[in-house]
Design a protein around this motif. Structure first.
Motif, PDB file in Angstrom:
ATOM      1  N   LYS A 112       0.832  -1.211   0.000  1.00 20.89           N
ATOM      2  CA  LYS A 112       0.000   0.000   0.000  1.00 20.89           C
ATOM      3  C   LYS A 112       0.862   1.255   0.000  1.00 20.89           C
ATOM      4  N   GLU A 115       2.418   1.700  -3.413  1.00 26.81           N
ATOM      5  CA  GLU A 115       1.424   2.181  -4.380  1.00 26.81           C
ATOM      6  C   GLU A 115       1.170   3.678  -4.207  1.00 26.81           C
ATOM      7  N   ASP A 116       1.088   4.131  -2.953  1.00 29.27           N
ATOM      8  CA  ASP A 116       0.855   5.556  -2.685  1.00 29.27           C
ATOM      9  C   ASP A 116       2.002   6.410  -3.223  1.00 29.27           C
ATOM     10  N   GLU A 119       1.897   6.583  -6.999  1.00 22.32           N
ATOM     11  CA  GLU A 119       0.839   7.494  -7.437  1.00 22.32           C
ATOM     12  C   GLU A 119       1.314   8.939  -7.363  1.00 22.32           C
ATOM     13  N   GLN A 122       3.159   9.614 -10.439  1.00 22.04           N
ATOM     14  CA  GLN A 122       2.390   9.270 -11.637  1.00 22.04           C
ATOM     15  C   GLN A 122       2.943   8.043 -12.359  1.00 22.04           C
ATOM     16  N   SER A 124       1.731   4.811 -11.242  1.00 21.01           N
ATOM     17  CA  SER A 124       0.892   3.697 -10.789  1.00 21.01           C
ATOM     18  C   SER A 124       0.634   2.692 -11.902  1.00 21.01           C
ATOM     19  N   ASP A 125       0.444   3.182 -13.112  1.00 20.10           N
ATOM     20  CA  ASP A 125       0.127   2.289 -14.232  1.00 20.10           C
ATOM     21  C   ASP A 125       1.310   1.409 -14.633  1.00 20.10           C
ATOM     22  N   ARG A 127       3.414  -0.060 -12.339  1.00 23.58           N
ATOM     23  CA  ARG A 127       3.923  -0.721 -11.136  1.00 23.58           C
ATOM     24  C   ARG A 127       4.339  -2.172 -11.356  1.00 23.58           C
TER      25      ARG A 127
END
Length: 343
Positions: A112, A115-116, A119, A122, A124-125, A127
């Protein structure tokens, strides 16, 4: 926050860091700038604990990291390091790279947090991609958030933008700066790029041959260099000799105002953009011998007898090579210690 006192380091009987002292405040971005081989990367490695100082002291948040025989190992210093080549793990995905330093957290919290952070930059896509599938700027951002993930007290950045092309370097630099400020992170940037140091940092130190020549906020250092080296390293400057009489100095270009009262023979520094050119009237006349159009501006070289002077103007300046001009200073010159002069 970070305090460096009289740090010294030698390799093969050659001193590469000589009595260096400086401090970095909380949430401050500090730049060490200088030519290759001046000792700036060695200082980063000493702070990180990858090298041991011959003498001096390093304190972080009031705790001693290095002094004499007391040396805290690198893994216990709570310092993040972004290397020049990023040092990402090619066998891991992007999110696995970011989560690598979070082994003290349960797996769900570890993912988590990673992921934060992705994000925030920019990514996240991306990962689940391997790092070799990313661009240089994307790899740089992954390396940065991986270093930030364990919440270190300080981030060290060793020439992090040097492998990027000019356009990507500028945009990535802005993104990294915004990220560091958004997470209230203190950082030290090592670079040989003057523009990068001036635009990225809150404070900077200009280094030469293992020593700090000048330290302070970027704008005052640029506008008021204290040495010949600083004057010429942080952008081009005109170093001119003349005779001072109070608040002005007589030179081969005419009279210049100076920032500090002086008398007798002096050397002064004045930036090319602090001159404007005019058609000859009744002043000292020079001849344009070179004109370099750079798109957004033009750099001229103007000769006055055995002296020459650089002048930077807007892109639409009409003067051409061979024309005679007068120079008018729109800023006061700065008196510096005697050294090499223009001519």
């Amino acid at each position: 926050m970070l305090r460096i006192q009289n740090l010294t380091k030698s390799f093969d009987n050659k001193q590469v860091v000589s009595s260096v002292s400086f401090s970095v405040g909380e949430e401050e971005i500090f730049a060490l700038v200088g030519p290759s081989g001046c000792g700036k990367t060695t200082i980063l490695r000493l702070i990180a604990g990858l090298e041991q100082a011959d003498s001096g002291r390093i304190d972080l948040m009031g705790n001693c990291l290095s002094e004499k025989k007391h040396v805290v190992p690198p893994e216990k210093r709570n310092i993040g390091f972004v290397f020049q080549d990023y040092a990402l793990f090619p066998h891991l995905t992007v999110i696995e790279n970011v989560a690598f330093g979070l082994k003290n957290l349960p797996k769900t919290k570890r993912i988590k947090k990673a992921e934060d952070l992705l994000e925030m930059v920019q990514l996240s896509d991306m990962r689940h991609r391997r790092t070799h599938d990313l661009s240089g700027g994307e790899q740089q951002r992954v390396a940065l958030v991986r270093s930030i993930a364990p919440n270190p007290k300080l981030i060290l950045l060793d020439e992090p933008f040097s492998s990027l092309d000019a356009e990507l370097r500028e945009s990535t630099r802005l993104e990294v700066h915004q990220l560091l400020k958004s997470v209230n992170m203190s950082a030290i940037l090592v670079t040989h790029d003057q523009e990068e140091a001036l635009s990225f940092s809150d404070q900077l130190a200009v280094m030469s041959e293992g020593r700090i020549e000048q330290i302070g906020p970027p704008e005052p250092i640029y506008r008021s260099p204290k040495t010949y080296f600083v004057s010429n390293f942080l952008g081009k400057s005109n170093i001119i000799d003349g005779i001072a009489n109070g608040c002005q100095v007589k030179t081969k270009f005419g009279y210049l105002q100076i920032t500090a009262e002086s008398f007798g023979p002096v050397h002064v520094s004045i930036r090319p953009e602090h001159f404007v050119m005019k058609k000859p009237n009744d002043g000292y006349v020079g001849t344009i011998c070179k004109r370099d159009f750079k798109g957004h501006d033009i750099t001229y070289q103007v000769e006055f007898e055995e002296y020459h002077c650089f002048v930077q103007t807007p892109y639409d300046c009409p003067f051409q090579v061979g024309q005679h001009v007068e120079l008018q200073a729109i800023e006061a010159a700065v008196v510096i210690p005697k050294g090499k002069v223009s001519g």
